[in-house]
Write a protein that holds these residues in place. Structure first.
Motif, PDB file in Angstrom:
ATOM      1  N   ILE A   1      33.783  34.314  36.036  1.00  0.00           N
ATOM      2  CA  ILE A   1      33.768  35.565  36.788  1.00  0.00           C
ATOM      3  C   ILE A   1      35.232  35.976  36.943  1.00  0.00           C
ATOM      4  O   ILE A   1      36.020  35.222  37.501  1.00  0.00           O
ATOM      5  N   PRO A   2      35.609  37.136  36.428  1.00  0.00           N
ATOM      6  CA  PRO A   2      37.025  37.498  36.517  1.00  0.00           C
ATOM      7  C   PRO A   2      37.429  37.776  37.960  1.00  0.00           C
ATOM      8  O   PRO A   2      36.701  38.448  38.694  1.00  0.00           O
ATOM      9  N   LEU A   3      38.551  37.235  38.373  1.00  0.00           N
ATOM     10  CA  LEU A   3      39.049  37.458  39.734  1.00  0.00           C
ATOM     11  C   LEU A   3      40.286  38.332  39.646  1.00  0.00           C
ATOM     12  O   LEU A   3      41.205  38.052  38.886  1.00  0.00           O
ATOM     13  N   LEU A   4      40.273  39.391  40.430  1.00  0.00           N
ATOM     14  CA  LEU A   4      41.378  40.341  40.345  1.00  0.00           C
ATOM     15  C   LEU A   4      42.431  40.129  41.412  1.00  0.00           C
ATOM     16  O   LEU A   4      43.592  40.370  41.199  1.00  0.00           O
ATOM     17  N   GLY A   5      42.015  39.689  42.562  1.00  0.00           N
ATOM     18  CA  GLY A   5      42.955  39.625  43.668  1.00  0.00           C
ATOM     19  C   GLY A   5      43.694  38.303  43.711  1.00  0.00           C
ATOM     20  O   GLY A   5      43.750  37.567  42.725  1.00  0.00           O
TER      21      GLY A   5
ATOM     22  N   CYS B   1      38.713  40.033  48.500  1.00  0.00           N
ATOM     23  CA  CYS B   1      40.043  39.725  47.958  1.00  0.00           C
ATOM     24  C   CYS B   1      39.923  39.371  46.478  1.00  0.00           C
ATOM     25  O   CYS B   1      40.680  39.870  45.642  1.00  0.00           O
ATOM     26  N   ALA B   2      38.917  38.529  46.147  1.00  0.00           N
ATOM     27  CA  ALA B   2      38.736  38.105  44.749  1.00  0.00           C
ATOM     28  C   ALA B   2      38.336  39.273  43.846  1.00  0.00           C
ATOM     29  O   ALA B   2      38.639  39.277  42.656  1.00  0.00           O
TER      30      ALA B   2
ATOM     31  N   TYR C   1      31.156  36.777  32.432  1.00  0.00           N
ATOM     32  CA  TYR C   1      29.725  36.533  32.663  1.00  0.00           C
ATOM     33  C   TYR C   1      28.848  37.683  32.181  1.00  0.00           C
ATOM     34  O   TYR C   1      27.732  37.466  31.749  1.00  0.00           O
ATOM     35  N   TYR C   2      29.347  38.917  32.239  1.00  0.00           N
ATOM     36  CA  TYR C   2      28.478  40.039  31.881  1.00  0.00           C
ATOM     37  C   TYR C   2      28.510  40.329  30.381  1.00  0.00           C
ATOM     38  O   TYR C   2      27.902  41.286  29.925  1.00  0.00           O
TER      39      TYR C   2
ATOM     40  N   GLU D   1      41.816  32.513  44.905  1.00  0.00           N
ATOM     41  CA  GLU D   1      41.777  31.589  43.775  1.00  0.00           C
ATOM     42  C   GLU D   1      40.367  31.325  43.287  1.00  0.00           C
ATOM     43  O   GLU D   1      40.167  30.834  42.190  1.00  0.00           O
ATOM     44  N   SER D   2      39.398  31.584  44.124  1.00  0.00           N
ATOM     45  CA  SER D   2      38.029  31.254  43.742  1.00  0.00           C
ATOM     46  C   SER D   2      37.067  32.013  44.635  1.00  0.00           C
ATOM     47  O   SER D   2      37.457  32.660  45.602  1.00  0.00           O
ATOM     48  N   LEU D   3      35.796  31.897  44.272  1.00  0.00           N
ATOM     49  CA  LEU D   3      34.730  32.500  45.072  1.00  0.00           C
ATOM     50  C   LEU D   3      33.934  31.399  45.748  1.00  0.00           C
ATOM     51  O   LEU D   3      33.849  30.280  45.238  1.00  0.00           O
TER      52      LEU D   3
END
Lengths: 276, 276
Positions: free
Chosen positions: A242-246, B143-144, A208-209, A249-251
């Motif tokens: 939006i990259p998810l690191l942990g 977490c994300a 996104y950025y 599974e979603s925001l």
């Protein structure tokens, strides 16, 4: 015709029946009316010049100074106000701790012509969000980010759901929210106004950025479980994620909206564009 | 001792009474037990090796393939499982559409020693958030964002509130959440580990994306209405704010957490730090 009596003690009174019916979406749409509950939200509605058909209040409101001020304002504006027994009021209320005020307002009639676009405007299009708390929070977030407006597709939870109004913290009265147009009309508006369509989707390739935009944009966010529908994916200028690191599974969709809109705002502020 | 019968039809059964009592915080703390409801959340709890004391299920669970799989998993793990009448199950449930599964788990015993810190770790400290949906969403967001852990001060809504677990989408089982320490213990941990304390507050002078940090950080967010308490403001390395452009007076606290953590993640990724 004004009522002679300003006290209501019967459930079968037509104001009571009407107010109660407006907790239901179909009735709201038929009557083109909605309810606003709570001192602060009613104050916001008045400040935003929402047309108030009538108001119901209980002793709880009258007991506070702020409540007395509100009653005075209704009087000055010529709004019909009815006193309702505390017990009856509680039955009407959608909240656990009612503050004793319930205003019935007319739908804001807002369409795309209400939007005021500038070179660096942001819009938020919400496509199919189901949870009223999420929708209200998204409107609040868009308002705080300085978005020019919020667009709701058919199939999105009703703007006038009391939980939406509450979660919006009254911002639905402060930012144009347009829920009466078709997807095609939204799209042709974007094309005509050279608005770039940025769709958030877990399958997006770009982060996104990293989007490079000039001019106005619309951010599109979809349903909590399924994301945006094909129509907007097919017509996107960019599909971003939006990259998810942990391990999550979603925001939450309102959190996602906050991340996208505020990052866009940040980049616009770091590279300011002069507007008239 | 194992029960002879695996069917429960009476409200006065002690498993039912215990499960019901756990909807209340005091009982949860006394028993050091909590409830997890719903297929997906129970699956997440099992995967995270939460110790499950027993489970209750209704026909609704047994009717689905995924439910049958869950029952098989309980059997393999030697978890006591009791069948409960649909009607009785609904009385126990905290949700509107119960999926027919209710597991009673032991509190995760997590303290600061559970945290694994790296050079670029982020922590989220939540100071006095009251709404369970907000707390759950904040844990999901942390977490994300790949945060190393979430710290809760005393006076924050209970981690084991069913609404927190639901809003967290099961991430409370995936990221260390520490709720048993005092503010002083948190602070001395930060000092010992050279963790910079970044407090979000509307009165902050610096903008959140202008902080310059090296090494691990903790983001501190406070109560929905009042923000963070003086203790953390007094011990902040930086007090930062999120600039608001529109008429909205504030952001939802979970949205604010998303903006702060994801912007931090973005900056860490744009300037990567090699870690072992």
């Amino acid at each position: 015709m004004k009522e002679m009596s300003k006290e209501i003690s019967s459930k079968s009174n037509h104001h009571i029946k009407l107010a109660k019916s407006l907790l239901n979406r179909k009735s709201r749409e038929k009557e083109q009316l909605f309810v606003v509950e709570g001192v602060r939200l009613v104050e916001e509605a008045i400040m935003a010049e929402i047309k108030i058909r009538f108001a119901l209040y209980s002793d709880k409101l009258a007991a506070s100074q702020r409540g007395q001020q509100l009653l005075k304002t209704f009087d000055q504006k010529g709004v019909d106000v009815f006193w309702v027994e505390e017990k009856l009021f509680r039955e009407l209320s959608d909240t656990e701790n009612p503050q004793g005020i319930f205003a019935v307002g007319e739908f804001m009639q807002r369409d795309l012509s209400c939007l005021i676009l500038k070179e660096n405007s942001m819009l938020l299009l919400i496509d199919g969000v189901q949870d009223p708390g999420n929708l209200g929070t998204m409107i609040r977030t868009a308002c705080a980010a300085g978005a020019a407006g919020v667009l709701l597709t058919k199939g999105t939870v009703d703007l006038f759901n009391p939980k939406v109004i509450r979660a919006s913290m009254g911002t639905i009265f402060q930012i144009p929210v347009i829920s009466t147009e078709s997807n095609e009309r939204f799209l042709s508006y974007f094309q005509k106004n050279k608005i770039q369509v940025l769709v958030a989707d877990a399958k997006g390739e770009k982060l996104y950025y990293q989007t490079e935009t000039q001019g106005p944009v619309v951010w599109v966010l979809g349903n909590e479980a399924n994301g945006p529908r094909d129509f907007f994916l097919d017509h996107a200028d960019e599909i971003v994620r939006i990259p998810l690191l942990g391990k999550a599974e979603s925001l939450n969709v309102a959190v996602a909206a906050g991340i996208l809109l505020f990052d866009h705002m940040r980049r616009r502020q770091e590279k300011p564009i002069l507007v008239n």
